[in-house]
Structure formats: structure tokens, C-alpha cells
Design an enzyme around this catalytic site. Structure first.
Site, PDB file in Angstrom:
ATOM      1  N   ASP A 293      30.244  32.701  38.937  1.00 20.42           N
ATOM      2  CA  ASP A 293      30.571  33.156  40.279  1.00 20.42           C
ATOM      3  C   ASP A 293      29.934  32.187  41.278  1.00 20.42           C
ATOM      4  OD1 ASP A 293      31.344  35.071  42.380  1.00 20.42           O
ATOM      5  OD2 ASP A 293      31.341  36.518  40.735  1.00 20.42           O
TER       6      ASP A 293
ATOM      7  N   ASP B  90      33.737  33.345  45.502  1.00 20.65           N
ATOM      8  CA  ASP B  90      33.613  34.555  46.309  1.00 20.65           C
ATOM      9  C   ASP B  90      34.122  34.331  47.738  1.00 20.65           C
ATOM     10  OD1 ASP B  90      32.200  37.276  46.212  1.00 20.65           O
ATOM     11  OD2 ASP B  90      31.310  36.399  48.011  1.00 20.65           O
TER      12      ASP B  90
ATOM     13  N   GLU C 223      38.618  33.923  45.311  1.00 20.26           N
ATOM     14  CA  GLU C 223      38.795  35.300  45.784  1.00 20.26           C
ATOM     15  C   GLU C 223      39.176  35.242  47.263  1.00 20.26           C
ATOM     16  OE1 GLU C 223      36.485  39.525  46.446  1.00 20.26           O
ATOM     17  OE2 GLU C 223      35.652  37.621  47.113  1.00 20.26           O
TER      18      GLU C 223
ATOM     19  N   HIS D 139      34.683  44.538  39.864  1.00 18.51           N
ATOM     20  CA  HIS D 139      33.466  45.259  40.247  1.00 18.51           C
ATOM     21  C   HIS D 139      33.524  45.830  41.663  1.00 18.51           C
ATOM     22  CE1 HIS D 139      33.187  41.320  41.952  1.00 18.51           C
ATOM     23  NE2 HIS D 139      32.185  41.714  42.713  1.00 18.51           N
ATOM     24  N   ASP D 140      34.581  45.519  42.414  1.00 15.08           N
ATOM     25  CA  ASP D 140      34.723  46.032  43.785  1.00 15.08           C
ATOM     26  C   ASP D 140      35.773  47.138  43.891  1.00 15.08           C
ATOM     27  OD1 ASP D 140      32.895  44.155  44.792  1.00 15.08           O
ATOM     28  OD2 ASP D 140      34.470  42.663  45.117  1.00 15.08           O
TER      29      ASP D 140
HETATM   30  C1  NOJ Z   1      33.206  39.812  47.229  1.00 15.02           C
HETATM   31  C2  NOJ Z   1      32.419  40.291  46.055  1.00 15.02           C
HETATM   32  O1  NOJ Z   1      33.285  40.516  44.979  1.00 15.02           O
HETATM   33  C3  NOJ Z   1      31.684  41.539  46.510  1.00 15.02           C
HETATM   34  O2  NOJ Z   1      31.098  42.224  45.442  1.00 15.02           O
HETATM   35  C4  NOJ Z   1      30.678  41.117  47.537  1.00 15.02           C
HETATM   36  O3  NOJ Z   1      30.059  42.268  48.077  1.00 15.02           O
HETATM   37  C5  NOJ Z   1      31.306  40.321  48.684  1.00 15.02           C
HETATM   38  N1  NOJ Z   1      32.290  39.370  48.245  1.00 15.02           N
HETATM   39  C6  NOJ Z   1      30.259  39.558  49.425  1.00 15.02           C
HETATM   40  O4  NOJ Z   1      29.743  38.529  48.631  1.00 15.02           O
END
Ligand code: NOJ
Length: 556
Positions: free
Chosen positions: A97, A205, A261, A333-334
Site C-alpha cells: 500500500d 491510496d 485507488e 477494508h473500507d
Molecule cells: C483510503 C483507505 O483505503 C482508507 O482506509 C483510508 O482511511 C483513506 N484512504 C485515507 O488514507
């Protein structure tokens, strides 16, 4: 070797919650290494590891204070090398990541930047005086009206200098200033260091947030979750920065995977990012399909219409057919657990989890499996806010309740959409802490681990796990799965997800029943498909009649 990822499947590990080897209740690298047989049995090609770097853990590791080390909670650099070695020995790759839109406020770069207006690194972050005519600290004196993704303003006052710094996420995640070439050079050097160490790529990210409009204008709409984002989502220099990163870091290295992402990315932008001729990224994570069950913010729940889901994913399939490439995911994970969100986590859980997998994995693109999805893990029964750990959920709860919202109503949306659903510990077996730890887990284990766990799934040939194994094998062995074209069928049907894939004279029909009732798939060429070979799914009396939440793949 080039574009090898078109036939690959990626598995995402969230290290805090995967496997704990030292009994402190938090997952770690030795825990992952000890469980690699699980990944090998599944047949995945790549492991994407969420952040394991030193971090104050304000946002569970997405707030990094040292990019070139491992947090002692997760182990050491030697443990990372060992994991990498063991993965490579099994023919798997490791994608790290990369979190470079922001650092932790405890990163030495930020400490130096904050040390005073004359600091050599002052300009590495976004520092601004209060709004014209206002005094620092006054309500509304923030340099812009942008809101943080984790509630409250996106600016934090530094009383020592009287200036504010920008943080799109928590106040402990200050945004780096990519306009400054020194910042970019430092990031590229760090990335080269990891690649030289042997890692095989990066999941980047919120990488489409790195180019901000330097004028920092006010947001048009202060109600939205990422209010102000029109000034930093795919900003003016984003393509320039990613092309530069490719030139400086990735060019000339073979066998890598890069995935950006990108919340809010449009299909038109995604095509540019993933056009191989432009040399930016291999693929992006887009968010359209995981926002169809939400209103203006993720906490405003809306029932999902299957026709909307098909229209959205179908548009992305068509839009990246000739140029570019899709990444495919239901969860990470989000996001809440896919089977709870999109299907049925009760009576038909096993069938429903298999159907979701069938539909996703038969699309064109690179599929991502989020840990536990291959077991059909579900959302967690959080009793109250005291069971939650995620900063996004906790901040939202505090803000919404302070603003007068009914706490039960707020909790209901957190239960449905909160990120902790995906972060409960991996369910390895039916023992008290699910085989995740011998200590006290940092976040409660889902009580359904007694029934839903890896040990049980691997022993049961009819499990969700073995279904994933089969789908992954198909992608590896059947060229039409990776390379065939895609045509949506029955686009206006509210219950059946249907599409065909074709390569040369091989054609697949993929069917998924997104309802709890039996349905008949009214596809064209009924007789041809009735006579077709069943590749995936249970044989029924009629291949075009699907039981509740049933999925099938036919080959003609
Ligand atoms: C996306 C990540 O997947 C998430 O978990 C994070 O809180 C935010 N970006 C900030 O880094």
C-alpha cells in the site's frame, strides 16, 4: 510478462485483522507468513498488503510516520523480507500500500514543516493563513470551507505559527504538497527503495487526490462527504504527476502491478489513467458501484436497484473494453461485507456469497478478493458505539449526535456501512477467538465464527471457499474469462444479472439471481443455452431457472 495481471487474482490482507502470531491481539507479519497455505490453496497470484509501516494508528495505519520501516506491532523489516521470500517461493507476488496523499503528523517531514514558517520543509505541506479579514481560531476562519472525510473542517490550526494545514482525512493526516518537486522526488526515491527490496507493485491510496488546485477555492457544496473535492479529485496536474512517477520509478521494471485507488474518478478519466500507451497506471479502483445504495453521504442508506448496478458495471465494462483495464471488487477494508450488503447473509448466505463471486469473477478485469470474502464472512452485530474502533465511524457518530440526530438512527447506518464490519478478525476456526489470536482481539470477533470459518470451509467441498478456488482456476485456464469481450443481457431485469463473454467461437453465459425467489432467465437463444455445458454452479432441471440467490456459468 507484460500485462500478466490480466489473468491474475489479487487477495487483500488487512494486517491488523488477519492473523496474530505474538498474542497481543493485533495481527502481524509472522501471522500472515504462517497462513500462506490458505492463499496458495485458494490459488491467488498476488497479495496486496494494507499498510504495515510505523504509524500512530490514528487511521489504522493509513497515517504513516516512516515509509521505510515496519511498525513493531506488525513485526520488523526482516519479517517483511521473510514474507516476501515465502510468497515468491510459492509463485505469488506482493503489492504494498502506498499512502502518499498525506503522511502522519508524526512523520519527521511534517515535524520539520511545522517547526516554523521559515522551515526548509514548510512548503512540503499545505499551510495557509486564516481567511482574509478573520483571526486564526475564529469560527469559519479556516482558509477554505472544505470538510474532512472524517467529519469537521479539512484545516487544523497550528497555534505556534498562526497558520492552518490541510488534512482531507484526519487532523493527524496532513496532505503533502505535490506541487513541490522535492516532495515528489522523496516519494519516488522511497518507492524505488521498496522495489529494489523485491516488492512487486503498489496499491496507491487516494492517488487521484494528489493534485490540488493551488488557488484552493471554496467548495460549491459543503454538505457532501468530500466537500471541496471538485478542487482536488483528478486535479490539474494529476496525469502529469502519474506519468512522471511512471518514468522515475516504474519504467524498465518488469512484472509489476499498479492500481490507483480513485474515489470519484469518472470513466473518461479512468480510460486515460489506464491507457497503456500513456504509461500511468495498470488499473484503478473506481467507486460508482459501491455508492449506488447511498445518498449524498455514505450514511444515507438507499435500497440498491439491480438495474442501477448493471448499468454502472456494464458502462465500465464497455468503456474500458478497447483501451484500459478494470479492477473488480465487491469489498475491501473500507466497505461493508459484500454478502450482507448486496445479497443475503441469512438463510441463503452460502449460495448468495457464491453467486456474488461468480458474477464478479466472470467480468472482464482483475478481481480482488478481500480477506474473509472467500468464506462468506458477514457484517458484525455491533451492539453499540463502544464496540466500534474506526475513526470515521466514531467521528461521524459524535458529530451527528451533537447535531441532534437520533443516536439509534446513526447507529443503524454505522451498522450497515461502517468500516469495522470488514475489519473484524479473520475467522480461522470455531475456537473462542476464531484462531485469530491467543490474546484479546483489538476488535471483537464475529460470533458466527463458530459456523463460518476457514477450517470448516476447507473441509467442505460445497463451501464458498472451494467455489472461489474454482473461479480463480477458471481465470487461469480459460482464455475467454480473462480476454473475452463482454455483453450485458437482460439489462432491465430487476432480479437477474446476466451477461455473455465471447472469445473466438467460445461463449459463456453468466447468470446471477439477486433475489430470494426462483426466477427464469429470459435470455436470447434459449435452446442453445439449455443445451450448453454447465461450468459453474449446481445443475438444476433447467439451466435457465435459478433458485434463490443462485449463480451459474454455461459454456456454448
Ligand atoms: C483510503 C483507505 O483505503 C482508507 O482506509 C483510508 O482511511 C483513506 N484512504 C485515507 O488514507
Amino acid at each position: 510478462m507484460s500485462e500478466w495481471w490480466k489473468t491474475a487474482v489479487v487477495y487483500q490482507i488487512y494486517p491488523r485483522s488477519f492473523a496474530d502470531a505474538d498474542g497481543d491481539g493485533i495481527g502481524d507479519l509472522p501471522g500472515i507468513t504462517a497462513r500462506l497455505d490458505h492463499l496458495a490453496a485458494l490459488g491467488v497470484d498476488v497479495l496486496w498488503l494494507s499498510p504495515i509501516y510505523p504509524s500512530p494508528q490514528d487511521d489504522a495505519g493509513y497515517d504513516i510516520s516512516d515509509y521505510q520501516d515496519v511498525d513493531p506491532t506488525f513485526g520488523s523489516l526482516a519479517d517483511l523480507d521473510r514474507l516476501l521470500f515465502e510468497l515468491h517461493a510459492r509463485g505469488m507476488k506482493l503489492v504494498m500500500d502506498l499512502v502518499v496523499n498525506h503522511t502522519s503528523d508524526e512523520h519527521p517531514w511534517f515535524a520539520e514543516s511545522r517547526s516554523g514558517r521559515a522551515s526548509a520543509k514548510r512548503d512540503w505541506y499545505w499551510w495557509r493563513p486564516p481567511r482574509a479579514g478573520m483571526r486564526e481560531g475564529d469560527p469559519g476562519a479556516e482558509p477554505t470551507n472544505w470538510r474532512s472525510a472524517f467529519s469537521g473542517p479539512a484545516w487544523e490550526l497550528d497555534p505556534a505559527s498562526g497558520e492552518y494545514y490541510l488534512h482531507i482525512f484526519s487532523r493527524k493526516q496532513p496532505d503533502l504538497n505535490w506541487e513541490n518537486p522535492e516532495v515528489r522526488e522523496a516519494v519516488y526515491a522511497m518507492m524505488r527503495w521498496w522495489l529494489d527490496r523485491g516488492v512487486d507493485g503498489f496499491r496507491m491510496d487516494v492517488i487521484n487526490f494528489i493534485s490540488k488546485d493551488p488557488a484552493l477555492p471554496d467548495a460549491h457544496d459543503t454538505g457532501a462527504l468530500f466537500s471541496g473535492s471538485e478542487h482536488y479529485i483528478c486535479g490539474p496536474r494529476i496525469h502529469e504527476f502519474l506519468a512522471e512517477m511512471h518514468r522515475e520509478v516504474l519504467a524498465g521494471r518488469d512484472g509489476l502491478l499498479t492500481v490507483g485507488e480513485m474515489p470519484g474518478v469518472t470513466l473518461e478519466e479512468a480510460r486515460l489513467f489506464t491507457d497503456p500507451a500513456r504509461r500511468e497506471l495498470d488499473m484503478v479502483f473506481q467507486f460508482e458501484h459501491v455508492q449506488l445504495d447511498q445518498g449524498a453521504s455514505k450514511w444515507e442508506l438507499r435500497p440498491l436497484q439491480l438495474t442501477d448496478l448493471k448499468a454502472s458495471l456494464g458502462r465500465w465494462q464497455a468503456g474500458l473494453a478497447e483501451v484500459g483495464w478494470n479492477s473488480l471488487y465487491w469489498g475491501n477494508h473500507d466497505q461493508p461485507r459484500a454478502v450482507s450488503r448486496f445479497a443475503d447473509d441469512g438463510e441463503h448466505r452460502v449460495r448468495a456469497a457464491k453467486m456474488l463471486a461468480t458474477v464478479l469473477h466472470m467480468h472482464r478485469g482483475t478481481p480482488y478478493v478481500y480477506q474473509g470474502e472467500e468464506l462468506g464472512m458477514t457484517n458484525a452485530p455491533f451492539a453499540g458505539v463502544e464496540d466500534l474502533r474506526d475513526i470515521e465511524s466514531l467521528n461521524h457518530y459524535a458529530e451527528a449526535v451533537a447535531a441532534g440526530e437520533d443516536p439509534e438512527h446513526v447507529l443503524a447506518s454505522l451498522r450497515a456501512m461502517g468500516r469495522d464490519n470488514a475489519r473484524t478478525p479473520m475467522q480461522w476456526d470455531g475456537s473462542p477467538h476464531a484462531g485469530f489470536t491467543t490474546g484479546t482481539p483489538w476488535l471483537g470477533v464475529n460470533p458466527n465464527h463458530v459456523e463460518i470459518n476457514a477450517e470448516a470451509a476447507r473441509a467442505d467441498p460445497g463451501s464458498v471457499f472451494h467455489h472461489y478456488r474454482r473461479l480463480i482456476e477458471l481465470r487461469h485456464t480459460l482464455p475467454v474469462v480473462a480476454h473475452g469481450d463482454f455483453t450485458m443481457r437482460m439489462a432491465h431485469d430487476e432480479r437477474v444479472y446476466a451477461f455473455t463473454r465471447r472469445l473466438g467461437d467460445v461463449e459463456l453465459l453468466v447468470l446471477g439471481n439477486f433475489s430470494g425467489d426462483p426466477v427464469v432467465a429470459k435470455v436470447p437463444e434459449v435452446e442453445r443455452w439449455r443445451a450448453a455445458e454447465l461450468l459453474v454452479g449446481d445443475p438444476g432441471d433447467d439451466p435457465l431457472v435459478l433458485g434463490p440467490w443462485e449463480g451459474r456459468v454455461l459454456r456454448a
